[in-house]
Scaffold this motif. Structure first.
Motif, PDB file in Angstrom:
ATOM      1  N   GLN A  39       0.859  -1.171   0.000  1.00  0.00           N
ATOM      2  CA  GLN A  39       0.000   0.000   0.000  1.00  0.00           C
ATOM      3  C   GLN A  39       0.904   1.232   0.000  1.00  0.00           C
ATOM      4  N   TYR A  40       0.308   2.385  -0.258  1.00  0.00           N
ATOM      5  CA  TYR A  40       1.103   3.608  -0.221  1.00  0.00           C
ATOM      6  C   TYR A  40       0.327   4.708   0.477  1.00  0.00           C
ATOM      7  N   ASP A  41       1.064   5.703   0.929  1.00  0.00           N
ATOM      8  CA  ASP A  41       0.468   6.958   1.369  1.00  0.00           C
ATOM      9  C   ASP A  41       1.493   8.057   1.102  1.00  0.00           C
ATOM     10  N   VAL A  42       1.040   9.293   1.230  1.00  0.00           N
ATOM     11  CA  VAL A  42       1.906  10.431   0.968  1.00  0.00           C
ATOM     12  C   VAL A  42       2.015  11.230   2.259  1.00  0.00           C
ATOM     13  N   ARG A  49       5.386   7.050   0.676  1.00  0.00           N
ATOM     14  CA  ARG A  49       5.768   5.953   1.566  1.00  0.00           C
ATOM     15  C   ARG A  49       5.110   4.676   1.092  1.00  0.00           C
ATOM     16  N   TRP A  77      -4.367   2.655  -1.675  1.00  0.00           N
ATOM     17  CA  TRP A  77      -4.093   3.733  -0.727  1.00  0.00           C
ATOM     18  C   TRP A  77      -4.195   3.197   0.697  1.00  0.00           C
ATOM     19  N   HIS A  78      -3.238   3.528   1.534  1.00  0.00           N
ATOM     20  CA  HIS A  78      -3.284   3.152   2.948  1.00  0.00           C
ATOM     21  C   HIS A  78      -3.831   4.329   3.740  1.00  0.00           C
ATOM     22  N   GLY A  79      -4.923   4.131   4.402  1.00  0.00           N
ATOM     23  CA  GLY A  79      -5.502   5.206   5.193  1.00  0.00           C
ATOM     24  C   GLY A  79      -6.899   5.531   4.735  1.00  0.00           C
ATOM     25  N   THR A  80      -7.371   6.656   5.133  1.00  0.00           N
ATOM     26  CA  THR A  80      -8.735   7.049   4.787  1.00  0.00           C
ATOM     27  C   THR A  80      -8.731   7.925   3.557  1.00  0.00           C
ATOM     28  N   SER A  81      -9.772   7.827   2.787  1.00  0.00           N
ATOM     29  CA  SER A  81      -9.913   8.675   1.604  1.00  0.00           C
ATOM     30  C   SER A  81     -10.444  10.035   2.027  1.00  0.00           C
TER      31      SER A  81
END
Length: 82
Positions: A39-42, A49, A77-81
């Motif tokens: 997964q990724y996030d910014v 990341r 995507w890792h996390g909430t939209s």
């Protein structure tokens, strides 16, 4: 789903024909006990990341790409939209 990263093309023009040199792919492993998804996030800094999420465990940072080095990312995507 894998995570695909398109990096900034910062190479000599004669090397542009080598497209795969500017791509990074983190491929999911979906079978067996060692199953893992990426997964990724910014981060607020703009750094990208990449998180490795083993089956039945929490995410672990696999790598970080500096803000000026990546152009596009696709994947989960890792996390909430927002």
């Amino acid at each position: 789903m894998a995570v695909f990263i398109k990096l900034v093309e910062n190479r000599a023009p004669k090397e542009y024909a080598d497209g795969p040199a500017t791509d990074i792919v983190f491929a999911d492993i979906t079978e067996g006990e060692s199953a893992v998804v990426y997964q990724y996030d910014v981060l607020p800094s703009g750094a990208l990341r990449i998180l490795r999420v083993p089956q039945g465990a929490g995410p672990v940072v696999n790598s970080v790409v500096a803000p000026g080095l990546w152009v596009r990312v696709e994947g989960h995507w890792h996390g909430t939209s927002l």
